[in-house]
Design an enzyme around this catalytic site. Sequence first.
Site, PDB file in Angstrom:
ATOM      1  N   ASP A  13       0.856  -1.197   0.000  1.00  0.00           N
ATOM      2  CA  ASP A  13       0.000   0.000   0.000  1.00  0.00           C
ATOM      3  C   ASP A  13       0.895   1.251   0.000  1.00  0.00           C
ATOM      4  O   ASP A  13       2.125   1.152   0.131  1.00  0.00           O
ATOM      5  CB  ASP A  13      -0.947  -0.022   1.217  1.00  0.00           C
ATOM      6  CG  ASP A  13      -0.206   0.041   2.557  1.00  0.00           C
ATOM      7  OD1 ASP A  13       0.590   0.988   2.754  1.00  0.00           O
ATOM      8  OD2 ASP A  13      -0.421  -0.840   3.408  1.00  0.00           O
TER       9      ASP A  13
ATOM     10  N   HIS B 194       8.671  -5.105  -1.578  1.00  0.00           N
ATOM     11  CA  HIS B 194       7.765  -6.105  -2.166  1.00  0.00           C
ATOM     12  C   HIS B 194       6.852  -5.514  -3.243  1.00  0.00           C
ATOM     13  O   HIS B 194       5.858  -6.131  -3.610  1.00  0.00           O
ATOM     14  CB  HIS B 194       6.922  -6.779  -1.068  1.00  0.00           C
ATOM     15  CG  HIS B 194       7.707  -7.755  -0.237  1.00  0.00           C
ATOM     16  ND1 HIS B 194       7.250  -8.264   0.951  1.00  0.00           N
ATOM     17  CD2 HIS B 194       8.929  -8.327  -0.439  1.00  0.00           C
ATOM     18  CE1 HIS B 194       8.154  -9.107   1.456  1.00  0.00           C
ATOM     19  NE2 HIS B 194       9.180  -9.149   0.628  1.00  0.00           N
TER      20      HIS B 194
END
Length: 236
Positions: free
Chosen positions: A95, A110
Amino acid sequence: MPDQIDHNKVVVLTGAGISAESGLQTFRDMNGLWNAYSIDEVATPDAWERNPRLVLEFYNERRKKAVAALPNDAHKAIAALEEKYEVRVITQNVDDLHERAGSTKVIHVHGELVKARSTADPSLVYEIGGKEINLGDVCDKGSQLRPHIVWFGEEIHNHELSIDHIRTAGKVLVVGTSLTVYPAAGMVTEAHQQAEKILLSLDIEQRPYGFHCMQGKAVDLVPTIVRRWMEAGAAT
Ligand code: OAD
């Protein structure tokens, strides 16, 4: 030669737990994503080969939830640290809540939900915000777009850069990660012997050597730690 410690530098390594109070599911808690979905079906290069539609659906849903979420007090407190310290946020999260809270130097290891990447040329990365990626959406070279996410079996992003920052930081704060996914989890062992090292999580699953471990919610504990560090100011 041992790395030179920089007392003015703070590295914050975060995982899914920091976004839990923003309403985003973690991966391995009781209601975690990997209890509802199989990693093999949605988060590997093989899954993409076998069923790209399912993989896209999974990440379209993640993206929709992430863009609707708001940064919480833990994200905001970390952003405020920049008033006094040189801060690097190294996050396993996909996010963008750290950025939206105001952190200016965020390293994603990631990947990022708000970006799409060409399947033919990994250097072609596109900002997509909250938009879906669907089959038939292509890059400038005509190849299918995929989520800009690191799947299991793929190399993490910015690994060396992250290690360089962790090795030289005077303070290292680890928040809301089970420290089970390598090589990201292994980075905590790179922290300097003399650094102040704190790990904070709802459940303490790993106790890395030299870390002071605190159990609780990120929204409660991070602002407290940040307040203390701000009052102390940057040591010289
Ligand atoms: P996990 O789901 O493995 O761990 C979340 C951690 O956050 C656990 O230690 C919880 O106890 C803690 N936690 C939950 N709620 C919290 C709260 N409100 N405040 C503080 N801590 C809380 O998530 P990650 O460690 O981030 O990778 O997972 C690592 C990677 O595994 C992810 O980046 C993702 C996943 O598979 C990929 O998809 C490549």
